[in-house]
Design a protein around this motif. Structure first.
Motif, PDB file in Angstrom:
ATOM      1  N   UNK A  60      52.237 -41.460 -31.501  1.00  0.00           N
ATOM      2  CA  UNK A  60      51.066 -42.166 -32.032  1.00  0.00           C
ATOM      3  C   UNK A  60      50.254 -42.817 -30.916  1.00  0.00           C
ATOM      4  N   UNK A  61      50.927 -43.380 -29.930  1.00  0.00           N
ATOM      5  CA  UNK A  61      50.225 -43.957 -28.776  1.00  0.00           C
ATOM      6  C   UNK A  61      49.409 -42.873 -28.076  1.00  0.00           C
ATOM      7  N   UNK A  62      50.034 -41.736 -27.823  1.00  0.00           N
ATOM      8  CA  UNK A  62      49.344 -40.631 -27.145  1.00  0.00           C
ATOM      9  C   UNK A  62      48.157 -40.137 -27.979  1.00  0.00           C
ATOM     10  N   UNK A  63      48.340 -40.046 -29.302  1.00  0.00           N
ATOM     11  CA  UNK A  63      47.266 -39.596 -30.174  1.00  0.00           C
ATOM     12  C   UNK A  63      46.085 -40.568 -30.128  1.00  0.00           C
ATOM     13  N   UNK A  64      46.370 -41.858 -30.232  1.00  0.00           N
ATOM     14  CA  UNK A  64      45.296 -42.845 -30.254  1.00  0.00           C
ATOM     15  C   UNK A  64      44.588 -42.972 -28.908  1.00  0.00           C
ATOM     16  N   UNK A  65      45.291 -42.668 -27.839  1.00  0.00           N
ATOM     17  CA  UNK A  65      44.659 -42.693 -26.521  1.00  0.00           C
ATOM     18  C   UNK A  65      43.936 -41.387 -26.210  1.00  0.00           C
ATOM     19  N   UNK A  66      44.139 -40.399 -27.067  1.00  0.00           N
ATOM     20  CA  UNK A  66      43.493 -39.107 -26.845  1.00  0.00           C
ATOM     21  C   UNK A  66      44.145 -38.297 -25.745  1.00  0.00           C
ATOM     22  N   UNK A  67      45.429 -38.532 -25.518  1.00  0.00           N
ATOM     23  CA  UNK A  67      46.147 -37.810 -24.469  1.00  0.00           C
ATOM     24  C   UNK A  67      46.704 -36.506 -25.009  1.00  0.00           C
ATOM     25  N   UNK A  68      46.746 -35.525 -24.159  1.00  0.00           N
ATOM     26  CA  UNK A  68      47.322 -34.243 -24.524  1.00  0.00           C
ATOM     27  C   UNK A  68      48.162 -33.734 -23.372  1.00  0.00           C
ATOM     28  N   UNK A  69      48.953 -32.743 -23.638  1.00  0.00           N
ATOM     29  CA  UNK A  69      49.820 -32.172 -22.624  1.00  0.00           C
ATOM     30  C   UNK A  69      49.642 -30.661 -22.620  1.00  0.00           C
TER      31      UNK A  69
END
Length: 80
Positions: A60-69
């Motif tokens: 959820x943190x990654x999603x809200x920050x707009x991070x992807x891998x």
């Protein structure tokens, strides 16, 4: 714990963005070293929080920050 951190971080980010916009007269500019340092310090020890967080919370943190891998195995260990 992570959820509280997310909301706090989003509020701090919104405040920082609003401050930067007000200072810049609506034209984008690069952050100074001092501004980046202040932002990192405001976030606190995020690595410890994320390391110990539940995987769903991390996601959820990654999603809200707009991070992807993006994983590219062909570039690992010198392989081309």
């Amino acid at each position: 714990m992570v959820t509280d951190w997310i909301f706090q971080t989003q509020a701090e980010r919104a405040r920082a963005e609003a401050d930067l916009l007000a200072q810049s007269g609506n034209s984008p500019r690069r952050m100074s070293r001092a501004e980046i340092k202040d932002l990192v310090q405001a976030l606190g020890d995020i690595t410890t929080v994320l390391r110990d967080a539940d995987p769903a919370d991390k996601s959820e943190v990654h999603r809200q920050l707009g991070l992807g891998l993006t994983y590219r195995p062909e570039t690992q260990n010198g392989a081309r």
